[in-house]
Design a protein around this motif. Structure first.
Motif, PDB file in Angstrom:
ATOM      1  N   SER A 136       0.943  -1.169   0.351  1.00  0.00           N
ATOM      2  CA  SER A 136      -0.342  -0.055   0.246  1.00  0.00           C
ATOM      3  C   SER A 136       0.925   1.028  -0.039  1.00  0.00           C
ATOM      4  O   SER A 136       0.239   1.697   0.118  1.00  0.00           O
ATOM      5  N   HIS A 137       2.211   1.428   0.963  1.00  0.00           N
ATOM      6  CA  HIS A 137       3.144   2.616   0.497  1.00  0.00           C
ATOM      7  C   HIS A 137       4.426   1.705   0.734  1.00  0.00           C
ATOM      8  O   HIS A 137       5.162   0.298   0.512  1.00  0.00           O
ATOM      9  N   PHE A 138       4.883   2.685   0.451  1.00  0.00           N
ATOM     10  CA  PHE A 138       6.774   2.835   0.529  1.00  0.00           C
ATOM     11  C   PHE A 138       7.112   2.092   1.517  1.00  0.00           C
ATOM     12  O   PHE A 138       8.601   1.284   1.750  1.00  0.00           O
ATOM     13  N   TRP A 139       7.007   2.376   2.698  1.00  0.00           N
ATOM     14  CA  TRP A 139       7.297   3.018   3.936  1.00  0.00           C
ATOM     15  C   TRP A 139       6.483   2.844   4.793  1.00  0.00           C
ATOM     16  O   TRP A 139       4.207   2.725   4.398  1.00  0.00           O
ATOM     17  N   GLY A 140       6.091   1.644   6.206  1.00  0.00           N
ATOM     18  CA  GLY A 140       5.271   1.151   6.495  1.00  0.00           C
ATOM     19  C   GLY A 140       4.951   1.913   7.081  1.00  0.00           C
ATOM     20  O   GLY A 140       3.289   1.765   7.884  1.00  0.00           O
ATOM     21  N   PHE A 141       5.879   3.518   7.940  1.00  0.00           N
ATOM     22  CA  PHE A 141       4.883   4.190   8.721  1.00  0.00           C
ATOM     23  C   PHE A 141       3.754   5.307   7.837  1.00  0.00           C
ATOM     24  O   PHE A 141       3.289   5.272   8.545  1.00  0.00           O
ATOM     25  N   GLU A 142       3.870   5.216   6.474  1.00  0.00           N
ATOM     26  CA  GLU A 142       3.033   5.723   5.788  1.00  0.00           C
ATOM     27  C   GLU A 142       1.427   5.747   5.715  1.00  0.00           C
ATOM     28  O   GLU A 142       1.091   6.518   6.031  1.00  0.00           O
ATOM     29  N   SER A 143       1.529   4.005   6.080  1.00  0.00           N
ATOM     30  CA  SER A 143       0.179   3.441   6.571  1.00  0.00           C
ATOM     31  C   SER A 143      -0.445   3.749   6.995  1.00  0.00           C
ATOM     32  O   SER A 143      -1.621   4.311   7.866  1.00  0.00           O
ATOM     33  N   HIS A 144       0.480   4.624   8.387  1.00  0.00           N
ATOM     34  CA  HIS A 144      -0.455   4.561   9.811  1.00  0.00           C
ATOM     35  C   HIS A 144       0.252   6.581   9.989  1.00  0.00           C
ATOM     36  O   HIS A 144      -1.176   7.198  10.966  1.00  0.00           O
ATOM     37  N   GLY A 145       0.070   7.184   8.448  1.00  0.00           N
ATOM     38  CA  GLY A 145      -0.646   8.858   8.690  1.00  0.00           C
ATOM     39  C   GLY A 145       0.369   9.448   9.501  1.00  0.00           C
ATOM     40  O   GLY A 145       0.497  10.797   9.866  1.00  0.00           O
ATOM     41  N   VAL A 146       1.567   9.430   9.355  1.00  0.00           N
ATOM     42  CA  VAL A 146       2.857   9.928  10.626  1.00  0.00           C
ATOM     43  C   VAL A 146       4.374  10.187   9.372  1.00  0.00           C
ATOM     44  O   VAL A 146       4.508   9.776   8.875  1.00  0.00           O
ATOM     45  N   VAL A 147       5.106  11.313   9.671  1.00  0.00           N
ATOM     46  CA  VAL A 147       5.879  11.301   9.903  1.00  0.00           C
ATOM     47  C   VAL A 147       6.872  11.283  10.519  1.00  0.00           C
ATOM     48  O   VAL A 147       7.406  12.161  10.925  1.00  0.00           O
ATOM     49  N   PRO A 148       8.265  10.494  10.261  1.00  0.00           N
ATOM     50  CA  PRO A 148       9.421  10.041  11.503  1.00  0.00           C
ATOM     51  C   PRO A 148      10.281  11.987  11.472  1.00  0.00           C
ATOM     52  O   PRO A 148      10.207  12.253  10.025  1.00  0.00           O
ATOM     53  N   ASP A 149      10.587  11.944  12.218  1.00  0.00           N
ATOM     54  CA  ASP A 149      12.262  12.926  12.893  1.00  0.00           C
ATOM     55  C   ASP A 149      12.856  11.481  12.073  1.00  0.00           C
ATOM     56  O   ASP A 149      14.468  12.299  11.559  1.00  0.00           O
ATOM     57  N   ILE A 150      13.630  10.634  12.113  1.00  0.00           N
ATOM     58  CA  ILE A 150      14.863   9.688  11.690  1.00  0.00           C
ATOM     59  C   ILE A 150      13.833   8.072  10.922  1.00  0.00           C
ATOM     60  O   ILE A 150      12.761   7.554  11.835  1.00  0.00           O
ATOM     61  N   VAL A 151      14.133   8.288   9.694  1.00  0.00           N
ATOM     62  CA  VAL A 151      14.044   6.137   9.325  1.00  0.00           C
ATOM     63  C   VAL A 151      15.080   5.908   9.216  1.00  0.00           C
ATOM     64  O   VAL A 151      16.052   6.146   8.247  1.00  0.00           O
ATOM     65  N   THR A 152      14.900   4.163   9.340  1.00  0.00           N
ATOM     66  CA  THR A 152      16.491   3.605   9.334  1.00  0.00           C
ATOM     67  C   THR A 152      15.529   2.547   8.780  1.00  0.00           C
ATOM     68  O   THR A 152      15.066   1.633   8.159  1.00  0.00           O
ATOM     69  N   MET A 153      17.003   2.077   7.747  1.00  0.00           N
ATOM     70  CA  MET A 153      16.994   0.749   6.530  1.00  0.00           C
ATOM     71  C   MET A 153      17.721  -0.340   6.723  1.00  0.00           C
ATOM     72  O   MET A 153      19.045   0.435   7.103  1.00  0.00           O
TER      73      MET A 153
END
Length: 477
Positions: free
Chosen positions: A302-319
């Protein structure tokens, strides 16, 4: 101790029985009168690996026992000697083909030995295998630019590492340096790595050694299946505020979580949880860290990043993992302001940003986009989840089906009301599916959750074969 020994003896006897009886399962079942269930067949695939002439599985196992760490373990009672791979399939020493529904633990996203990724690796290796980021090279800069373009907001400064553990270690340190606080909140059942700092953020005793681990508070896990508040995300979020009020100075360095817990058993966070917690953490002066090591790079569909499905924008993303399709590569992406904290001292990573690894990562991004792998993960993953949900209606042993895209979990229980973990049964099904040509993962605190995280080129025919093999095995239990 005595009870533990009895359980081990029972398990050993059970597995021995299965090993003796299942080796000829296909032949026996095909000849049983009245057996009307056909044995599922692996989908056709136009590739045959070259003959293998190396050491046998038994010889490799002997060397592992003699020369490698005793902590290393293998799946299956009879481990597979994997010697070749192509897209969503793996091949053993005898040339037998297996459907890879585990993807090297959610790592192989484009497919095994994808020609475009292989070409990028070979071309860069032939030109320059390694130098140092103290010199200029286009590979790292080009990939950083491409990677930053996939993230929202002001998330555009990239630090390359070699693994997800390294990425999470760096993210935690940056949050502590930026805020001036030490306390970090993570979730129970989480897994963020096995180094000193990340082991503290990890919250499963299975993965924690008896070493000093301080400065981390573990909040109630917003688990819709086993959690005390079901799917009420806001009720779980109140626990984070309580931890801050009663376990810290009132200020924290940050909050770290996966959008879908991978090692923890493909646990989706309860709806409404992340927005509420992010708000709480911000008020306490902390940073929000999204661990996208497993859920990132289009895996959820559904999204490129998992957090996007929760409608939030983090300060730091690890991958990590899917970022390189199997190449050792990880990254931390943050804002220019937060990134400045690393200029207070010298931060350096010898292999982080290696030209071969970053060339591979850039190729992975291009393949995901060109081959519409995110859309495929959504379409095929939704189809597979629907079929698995139907299977749950048929087999009482399936307690829960969850996840999204091609990051799915199936939890087995012996009692749906009590949710008693079906540990031995999980091993049995897993082993017999392997005999039919399907490789799946296993996880969860109790070891009773199948983890399905295949390459994103998985097809509906592959999904049918996986479900049919699972159905066939469970029907014969």
């Amino acid at each position: 101790m005595q009870g533990s020994g009895i359980r081990r003896a029972f398990l050993a006897k059970y597995l021995l029985h299965q090993r003796r009886t299942f080796s000829q399962l296909a032949e026996k079942l095909s000849s049983v009168p009245g057996n009307d269930a056909p044995i599922p067949k692996i989908p056709p695939f136009d590739y045959s690996p070259p003959p293998y002439t190396g050491p046998s599985a038994a010889e490799i196992m002997q060397k592992r026992k003699e020369y490698l760490s005793p902590s290393m373990f293998c799946f299956y009672d009879k481990p597979i000697n994997v010697v070749d791979g192509k897209m969503q399939y793996l091949f053993d020493e005898n040339g037998r083909r297996y459907l890879d529904a585990f993807g090297g633990i959610a790592t192989v996203c484009c497919g095994h030995c994808h020609p475009d990724v292989v070409k990028a690796i070979v071309d860069q290796t032939n030109r320059l295998q390694h130098s140092t980021i103290l010199y200029l090279n286009p590979a790292i800069a080009d990939f950083a630019e491409a990677l930053a373009s996939k993230l929202p907001g002001d998330l555009k400064v990239v630090f390359f590492t070699n693994s997800g553990t390294e990425a999470n270690e760096l993210a935690m340190m940056m949050a502590r340096q930026y805020t001036g606080c030490q306390d970090i909140v993570s979730l129970r059942n989480a897994y963020h790595g096995n180094a000193a700092g990340t082991m503290g953020a990890t919250a499963q005793s299975n993965w924690k050694f008896n070493i000093v681990q301080s400065g981390v508070h573990h909040a109630l896990n917003p688990d819709p299946y086993r959690g005390v508040f079901g799917s009420d995300g806001k009720m779980y979020a109140k626990d984070v505020q309580d931890l801050i009020n009663f376990g810290t100075s009132g200020h924290v360095a940050g909050f770290m979580s996966e959008a879908i817990q991978g090692v923890g058993g493909i646990i989706e966070l309860a709806p409404g949880y992340l927005p509420a917690v992010y708000s709480t953490i911000k008020k306490a002066g902390g940073l929000c860290i999204a661990d996208e090591v497993q859920a990132g790079f289009a895996r959820t569909g559904s999204h490129f990043w998992g957090f996007e499905s929760h409608g939030v924008v983090p300060d730091i993303v690890t991958m990590a993992k899917g970022i390189g399709n199997g190449i050792p590569l990880g990254a931390v992406v943050t804002t220019p302001e937060i990134a400045q904290v690393l200029t207070r001292r010298s931060y350096f990573n010898t292999f982080g940003g290696n030209p071969v690894c970053t060339a591979a990562g850039h190729a992975v991004l291009r393949v995901i986009e060109r081959e519409n792998l995110q859309e495929n993960a959504h379409v095929v993953g939704s189809y597979l989840k629907e079929r698995l949900t139907d299977l749950k209606d048929k087999h009482e042993i399936i307690g829960d089906v969850r996840g999204r895209g091609l990051m799915l979990g199936i939890e087995l229980v012996t009692d749906r009301q009590l949710k008693t973990p079906a540990k031995i049964e999980t091993l049995h099904v897993m082993d017999q599916m392997k005999e039919m040509g399907v490789l799946i993962g296993k996880g969860g605190f109790y070891g009773n959750v199948f983890r399905i995280t295949p390459p994103l080129c998985f097809t509906k025919e592959d999904a049918d074969f996986l479900v049919d093999a699972m159905d066939y095995t469970m029907a014969k239990m």
